[in-house]
Scaffold this motif. Sequence first.
Motif, PDB file in Angstrom:
ATOM      1  N   ALA A 218       5.640   2.451 -10.945  1.00  0.00           N
ATOM      2  CA  ALA A 218       5.604   1.125 -11.574  1.00  0.00           C
ATOM      3  C   ALA A 218       6.559  -0.109 -10.981  1.00  0.00           C
ATOM      4  O   ALA A 218       6.183  -1.180 -10.993  1.00  0.00           O
ATOM      5  CB  ALA A 218       6.213   1.185 -13.009  1.00  0.00           C
ATOM      6  N   ALA A 219       7.519   0.414 -10.118  1.00  0.00           N
ATOM      7  CA  ALA A 219       8.229  -0.823  -9.310  1.00  0.00           C
ATOM      8  C   ALA A 219       7.668  -0.989  -8.335  1.00  0.00           C
ATOM      9  O   ALA A 219       8.040  -2.182  -7.500  1.00  0.00           O
ATOM     10  CB  ALA A 219       9.641  -0.104  -9.122  1.00  0.00           C
ATOM     11  N   ILE A 220       6.738  -0.182  -7.788  1.00  0.00           N
ATOM     12  CA  ILE A 220       5.939  -0.730  -6.450  1.00  0.00           C
ATOM     13  C   ILE A 220       5.493  -2.188  -6.395  1.00  0.00           C
ATOM     14  O   ILE A 220       5.473  -3.022  -5.446  1.00  0.00           O
ATOM     15  CB  ILE A 220       5.073   0.304  -5.825  1.00  0.00           C
ATOM     16  CG1 ILE A 220       5.775   1.639  -5.643  1.00  0.00           C
ATOM     17  CG2 ILE A 220       4.233  -0.101  -4.748  1.00  0.00           C
ATOM     18  CD1 ILE A 220       4.843   2.913  -5.343  1.00  0.00           C
ATOM     19  N   GLY A 221       4.924  -2.373  -7.469  1.00  0.00           N
ATOM     20  CA  GLY A 221       3.820  -3.763  -7.334  1.00  0.00           C
ATOM     21  C   GLY A 221       4.981  -4.975  -7.258  1.00  0.00           C
ATOM     22  O   GLY A 221       4.429  -5.958  -6.672  1.00  0.00           O
ATOM     23  N   SER A 222       6.179  -4.814  -7.600  1.00  0.00           N
ATOM     24  CA  SER A 222       7.235  -5.793  -7.581  1.00  0.00           C
ATOM     25  C   SER A 222       8.231  -5.662  -6.205  1.00  0.00           C
ATOM     26  O   SER A 222       9.289  -6.371  -6.443  1.00  0.00           O
ATOM     27  CB  SER A 222       8.060  -5.962  -8.794  1.00  0.00           C
ATOM     28  OG  SER A 222       8.589  -4.675  -9.283  1.00  0.00           O
TER      29      SER A 222
ATOM     30  N   THR B  23       0.873  -1.087   0.153  1.00  0.00           N
ATOM     31  CA  THR B  23      -0.146   0.020  -0.075  1.00  0.00           C
ATOM     32  C   THR B  23       0.817   1.315  -0.015  1.00  0.00           C
ATOM     33  O   THR B  23       1.551   1.479   0.712  1.00  0.00           O
ATOM     34  CB  THR B  23      -1.034   0.025   1.099  1.00  0.00           C
ATOM     35  OG1 THR B  23      -1.738  -1.131   1.205  1.00  0.00           O
ATOM     36  CG2 THR B  23      -1.721   1.127   1.158  1.00  0.00           C
ATOM     37  N   LEU B  24       0.624   2.026  -0.871  1.00  0.00           N
ATOM     38  CA  LEU B  24       1.358   3.539  -0.990  1.00  0.00           C
ATOM     39  C   LEU B  24       0.364   4.644  -0.581  1.00  0.00           C
ATOM     40  O   LEU B  24      -0.764   4.463  -1.025  1.00  0.00           O
ATOM     41  CB  LEU B  24       1.648   3.533  -2.559  1.00  0.00           C
ATOM     42  CG  LEU B  24       2.065   4.902  -2.932  1.00  0.00           C
ATOM     43  CD1 LEU B  24       3.458   5.328  -2.343  1.00  0.00           C
ATOM     44  CD2 LEU B  24       2.165   5.098  -4.435  1.00  0.00           C
TER      45      LEU B  24
ATOM     46  N   LEU C  70      -2.672  -0.674 -10.989  1.00  0.00           N
ATOM     47  CA  LEU C  70      -1.594  -0.438 -10.548  1.00  0.00           C
ATOM     48  C   LEU C  70      -0.712  -1.313  -9.874  1.00  0.00           C
ATOM     49  O   LEU C  70       0.555  -1.027  -9.975  1.00  0.00           O
ATOM     50  CB  LEU C  70      -1.958   0.811  -9.455  1.00  0.00           C
ATOM     51  CG  LEU C  70      -2.856   1.882  -9.587  1.00  0.00           C
ATOM     52  CD1 LEU C  70      -3.305   2.689  -8.434  1.00  0.00           C
ATOM     53  CD2 LEU C  70      -1.918   3.101 -10.654  1.00  0.00           C
ATOM     54  N   GLY C  71      -1.056  -2.225  -9.493  1.00  0.00           N
ATOM     55  CA  GLY C  71      -0.419  -3.525  -8.947  1.00  0.00           C
ATOM     56  C   GLY C  71       0.045  -3.301  -7.475  1.00  0.00           C
ATOM     57  O   GLY C  71       0.673  -3.860  -6.933  1.00  0.00           O
TER      58      GLY C  71
END
Length: 452
Positions: free
Chosen positions: A441-445, A84-85, A145-146
Amino acid sequence: MELLDQARAHVDSGAYFTELARLVSYPTVSDAPEGREAIQAYLGEVLTPALTGLGCEVTQHANPDPAGGPFLVGVRTEGDDLPTLLCYGHADVVGEAGRWRDGLDPWTLTADGDRWYGRGTADNKGQHLINLTALRLLLEARGALGFNLKFLFETGEEIGSPGLDAFAAQEKELLEADVLIASDGPRLDAATPTLFLGARGGIRIDLDVDLRPDGAHSGNWGGILRNPATTLAAAIASLVDGHGRIQVPALLPPELPESVREALADVVVDAPDEGWGDQRLSPAERLYGWNTLEVLALDAGNADRPVNAIPGRARAVLHLRYVAGTDVGDVTATVREHLAAQGFPMIGVTTEASFRASRTPVEDPWVSWARQALDAVAEKPVALLPSFGGGLPNHVFTDVLGLATLWLPHSYPGCRQHAPDEHLLSSIAREGLVLATALFAAIGSAPPTLRR
């Protein structure tokens, strides 16, 4: 890379400029009644549609502090197993602090080469629009969003964020997240992508030597009557010397942590005045890792039309900028006791605190994750600043919500925020949108070990 090309094209096409022009047109000044009306319109007509367009459930909340304005929160939940961001921005801007140059209107976005002029372009509308746009581009490209998203907007940052800490405390569950990523403040310089982890705190110190209601003839009384201006000058010099070095150990942090020193080792800061400040520290360490005490105003007599009289009163306003780790539990008592020991018990001392100092540790795993994600797409190395020089409500997120805080600024020191001719550089907007898109884009991974 296709997603990042879309980010570049969004700025190059003029679409970002057109959106920003609409945001700038709202005169959302938080310390004026008409500004409060514009703020409410901005929340309803700009930010709510932007958040609902991201699939967020949007709620507006009253401020626990009557001095502040409302809060807007958008929440998009994609899965309990996803990170969660929390994002943050502020809808308010400062009022006018003088005349803008000919041809410029604070509430009309005007392009002049690389500079886009308008109130809020740098602080903070241009910055939160970049982040909203990056999230929108990511959602359009992926269909998801991921990660889970929470976006908090406040409306009183320019008047000290009244009620923000109380709101965060009472809404911990609503704002619960794994990390904060936000944008405010300047980069190290216009050309250097920057990540900072916190902010210095600020305490205003008012000194008042009020000895008598009227002046006294300097010839008839000189030498036997205490001069408040002379007293005040000596008192200030005992607090901070003529070379900008703080003279009271209790107003300094206990140390410069090695992790902070290492992070700043490669940060180059142009110090325009040689010999100013503590020369044991590098310019970057003095600006981003240490405390300063600046004289903001001095007043005694009338320098424009002086008379031959000892003034009856002298006043000064000082500002302590301090980093995390400094004990500021009772600065008023500290300054009073110091001045009394120097022979100046007649000086009145009052203080007023603004934002508290705070920073995420340099060694926090979210920091290395973010640097890696940004370095992969940035055209030059990303500068890491443990704190930036100014003040932000970072402590609300570190101390109240317990989050790692990553600030990706989309402005630069010469943007003239809070002054006439505030502007955003289009080159920074373009690069900033690429960096923000890549980071989101990198948060999901992100590794599960980063989760709270």
